[in-house]
Design a protein around this motif. Sequence first.
Motif, mmCIF file in Angstrom:
data_model
loop_
_atom_site.group_PDB
_atom_site.id
_atom_site.type_symbol
_atom_site.label_atom_id
_atom_site.label_comp_id
_atom_site.label_asym_id
_atom_site.label_seq_id
_atom_site.Cartn_x
_atom_site.Cartn_y
_atom_site.Cartn_z
ATOM 1 N N ILE A 189 -13.164 16.754 -13.571
ATOM 2 C CA ILE A 189 -13.229 15.738 -12.510
ATOM 3 C C ILE A 189 -13.988 14.514 -13.001
ATOM 4 C CG2 ILE A 189 -14.087 15.235 -10.193
ATOM 5 C CD1 ILE A 189 -13.716 18.104 -9.449
ATOM 6 N N PHE A 190 -15.101 14.706 -13.685
ATOM 7 C CA PHE A 190 -15.848 13.583 -14.244
ATOM 8 C C PHE A 190 -14.972 12.768 -15.199
ATOM 9 C CE2 PHE A 190 -20.108 16.057 -13.840
ATOM 10 C CZ PHE A 190 -20.185 15.705 -12.502
ATOM 11 N N ALA A 191 -14.219 13.473 -16.051
ATOM 12 C CA ALA A 191 -13.358 12.785 -17.011
ATOM 13 C C ALA A 191 -12.342 11.903 -16.292
ATOM 14 C CB ALA A 191 -12.652 13.808 -17.898
ATOM 15 N N ALA A 192 -11.794 12.405 -15.178
ATOM 16 C CA ALA A 192 -10.798 11.633 -14.435
ATOM 17 C C ALA A 192 -11.443 10.517 -13.606
ATOM 18 C CB ALA A 192 -10.000 12.571 -13.523
ATOM 19 N N ASP A 193 -12.524 10.835 -12.888
ATOM 20 C CA ASP A 193 -13.128 9.851 -11.982
ATOM 21 C C ASP A 193 -13.819 8.711 -12.720
ATOM 22 O OD1 ASP A 193 -12.229 11.373 -9.914
ATOM 23 O OD2 ASP A 193 -14.203 11.776 -9.025
ATOM 24 N N PHE A 194 -14.484 9.021 -13.823
ATOM 25 C CA PHE A 194 -15.232 8.001 -14.546
ATOM 26 C C PHE A 194 -14.492 7.469 -15.765
ATOM 27 C CE2 PHE A 194 -18.631 10.426 -12.367
ATOM 28 C CZ PHE A 194 -19.236 9.377 -11.683
ATOM 29 N N GLY A 195 -13.298 8.022 -16.054
ATOM 30 C CA GLY A 195 -12.502 7.543 -17.178
ATOM 31 C C GLY A 195 -13.124 7.800 -18.529
ATOM 32 N N VAL A 196 -13.682 8.997 -18.726
ATOM 33 C CA VAL A 196 -14.306 9.352 -20.004
ATOM 34 C C VAL A 196 -13.535 10.508 -20.644
ATOM 35 C CG1 VAL A 196 -16.583 8.548 -19.300
ATOM 36 C CG2 VAL A 196 -15.948 10.933 -18.882
ATOM 37 N N SER A 197 -13.781 10.743 -21.928
ATOM 38 C CA SER A 197 -13.090 11.811 -22.652
ATOM 39 C C SER A 197 -13.711 13.167 -22.335
ATOM 40 C CB SER A 197 -13.181 11.554 -24.157
ATOM 41 O OG SER A 197 -14.527 11.700 -24.587
ATOM 42 N N PRO B 87 -24.028 5.794 -8.357
ATOM 43 C CA PRO B 87 -22.740 5.111 -8.344
ATOM 44 C C PRO B 87 -21.999 5.109 -9.684
ATOM 45 C CG PRO B 87 -24.504 3.511 -8.544
ATOM 46 C CD PRO B 87 -25.162 4.861 -8.430
ATOM 47 N N SER B 88 -22.710 5.335 -10.802
ATOM 48 C CA SER B 88 -22.078 5.152 -12.107
ATOM 49 C C SER B 88 -22.289 6.366 -13.011
ATOM 50 C CB SER B 88 -22.642 3.903 -12.804
ATOM 51 O OG SER B 88 -23.995 4.108 -13.162
ATOM 52 N N TRP B 89 -21.453 6.456 -14.044
ATOM 53 C CA TRP B 89 -21.511 7.558 -15.009
ATOM 54 C C TRP B 89 -22.825 7.552 -15.786
ATOM 55 C CZ3 TRP B 89 -20.098 12.112 -16.269
ATOM 56 C CH2 TRP B 89 -20.107 12.565 -17.593
ATOM 57 N N HIS B 90 -23.233 6.382 -16.230
ATOM 58 C CA HIS B 90 -24.452 6.304 -17.025
ATOM 59 C C HIS B 90 -25.683 6.657 -16.199
ATOM 60 C CE1 HIS B 90 -21.705 3.837 -19.541
ATOM 61 N NE2 HIS B 90 -22.328 4.488 -20.510
ATOM 62 N N ALA B 91 -25.704 6.289 -14.926
ATOM 63 C CA ALA B 91 -26.823 6.663 -14.067
ATOM 64 C C ALA B 91 -26.874 8.182 -13.888
ATOM 65 C CB ALA B 91 -26.700 5.976 -12.708
ATOM 66 N N LEU B 92 -25.713 8.789 -13.755
ATOM 67 C CA LEU B 92 -25.663 10.247 -13.633
ATOM 68 C C LEU B 92 -26.230 10.908 -14.880
ATOM 69 C CD1 LEU B 92 -22.864 12.360 -12.073
ATOM 70 C CD2 LEU B 92 -23.706 12.999 -14.321
ATOM 71 N N LEU B 93 -25.865 10.372 -16.051
ATOM 72 C CA LEU B 93 -26.363 10.954 -17.299
ATOM 73 C C LEU B 93 -27.871 10.817 -17.423
ATOM 74 C CD1 LEU B 93 -23.673 9.869 -19.944
ATOM 75 C CD2 LEU B 93 -23.886 12.049 -18.735
ATOM 76 N N VAL B 94 -28.421 9.690 -16.988
ATOM 77 C CA VAL B 94 -29.870 9.491 -17.062
ATOM 78 C C VAL B 94 -30.591 10.523 -16.191
ATOM 79 C CG1 VAL B 94 -31.759 7.928 -16.427
ATOM 80 C CG2 VAL B 94 -29.765 7.050 -17.663
ATOM 81 N N ILE B 95 -30.086 10.736 -14.984
ATOM 82 C CA ILE B 95 -30.730 11.688 -14.079
ATOM 83 C C ILE B 95 -30.573 13.112 -14.601
ATOM 84 C CG2 ILE B 95 -30.699 12.655 -11.750
ATOM 85 C CD1 ILE B 95 -29.886 9.903 -10.737
ATOM 86 N N ARG B 96 -29.418 13.425 -15.177
ATOM 87 C CA ARG B 96 -29.231 14.764 -15.734
ATOM 88 C C ARG B 96 -30.181 15.004 -16.918
ATOM 89 N NH1 ARG B 96 -27.351 19.187 -13.761
ATOM 90 N NH2 ARG B 96 -26.563 19.800 -15.804
ATOM 91 N N ALA B 97 -30.437 13.970 -17.709
ATOM 92 C CA ALA B 97 -31.403 14.105 -18.802
ATOM 93 C C ALA B 97 -32.806 14.365 -18.243
ATOM 94 C CB ALA B 97 -31.400 12.846 -19.665
ATOM 95 N N LEU B 98 -33.181 13.617 -17.188
ATOM 96 C CA LEU B 98 -34.478 13.824 -16.545
ATOM 97 C C LEU B 98 -34.565 15.238 -15.969
ATOM 98 C CD1 LEU B 98 -37.203 12.836 -15.474
ATOM 99 C CD2 LEU B 98 -35.979 11.882 -13.494
ATOM 100 N N GLU B 99 -33.482 15.709 -15.404
ATOM 101 C CA GLU B 99 -33.463 17.062 -14.838
ATOM 102 C C GLU B 99 -33.703 18.110 -15.919
ATOM 103 O OE1 GLU B 99 -30.511 19.880 -12.110
ATOM 104 O OE2 GLU B 99 -30.155 17.725 -12.291
#
Length: 426
Positions: free
Chosen positions: A69-77, A130-142
């Motif tokens: 779902i992330f790959a489709a929604d955020f347009g990433v590989s 709202p964005s893919w990069h923000a999600l990644l930052v929070i996941r790293a903090l988690e």
Amino acid sequence: MQRAANSSPDASETHPRPNLHLVRTTAEMQEKQFLLRGTSPYRRASLALFLSGFATFSLLYCVQPLMPIFAADFGVSPAASSLSLSLSTGFLAFAIFCAAAVSESFGRRSLMFASLLGASVCTIACALVPSWHALLVIRALEGLLLGGVPAVAMAYLSEEIDPRGLGASMGLYIAGNAFGGMAGRVVTGTLAEFFSWRIALGSLGVLGLAAAIGFFLLLPASRNFAPRKGFDVRFHVRAWVGHIGNPALPLLFAIGFLAMGSFVTVYNYIGFRLVQPPYNLNQTELGLIFTVYLFGIAASWIAGLLGDRIGHFIVLPAGIAIAAVGVAVTLSSSLPLIVFGIVLLTSGFFVAHSVASALVGRLARGTKGHASALYLLSYYIGSSVAGSVGGYFWGADGWNAVVAFTLSLLALGMVAALTAAKLAKR
């Protein structure tokens, strides 16, 4: 002169050093107040650590079924989507290394509770970004926050549980990890199918908060641990170097890296295979495949009992072999056989992980929190590195390449297990 005053004149002459060490160790064990199976404190500790394992692994791995779902929604590989997990496990590996040292000064219980609370809040925040990069930052903090749980939990068990039942209690804790890993994947997969991935993550964050509170209320205070005053860097460095110098321990650390790396690689990319033709599984169906973690729960507990009875170095290579057979079976084009292969992989992995964890606690000479930290550092680096590298194998030649990669990791793990057994006997 002081030594002579505290012992009989001929004690050091009539007994060789190994026997003196054995007598001293036995006396120290008798002075400690261990939690005995069947008592109320033991049951409370078991349930509390089960909740901590549940919360940690449900929060950590809840994004795994959402990667397509992330790959489709955020347009990433596919490889990029795996960063939602790999960043968390990578930062968690670093945090574990530090958490064991910090807990020596601040205590076990409070650090684990703060970690679970912060990680739950981060999961809720991921549902709002709202964005893919923000999600990644929070996941790293988690990942950083969750590092305060695994190594400290293993150290708590090694310090507080009667050593004669450590294998069983460690297996129960890891069963909680397995249940959390399953629940996180199944809950988010199902909720994402009927609602959205944001609602799925938010709901799991609230569940993590409840588990953290239950953990704090249930866990008995440490009775065999005394916090160190200040933060002595030299003490921690000596502790880590000492464990690396233990001949068998580095091989157990390597097994953590290799077994976890192979396990996460399969789970990361099996979803990409099964949402494609001819399987075309939806998110609910994909999430339900993760119920095979139930086999991991049973395998962890059984492995702990068998390790205590017949020998941990007998059970350890058996677990790695079962995992390798499971990976090979997933080469089949039959969906039932693929699921069966995942069952074997899951069971074998949790057997190996449960036994290796118990062995680290048994073989570590003092500062068990530091030894657990080194094992889990390797374990989560394996998850982070191999989990992302596997994406390049998937992109190069599909599932066949992923299987070849994971079997290579498990073959190295088997060599490490057999070598560690020989060194431990010496």
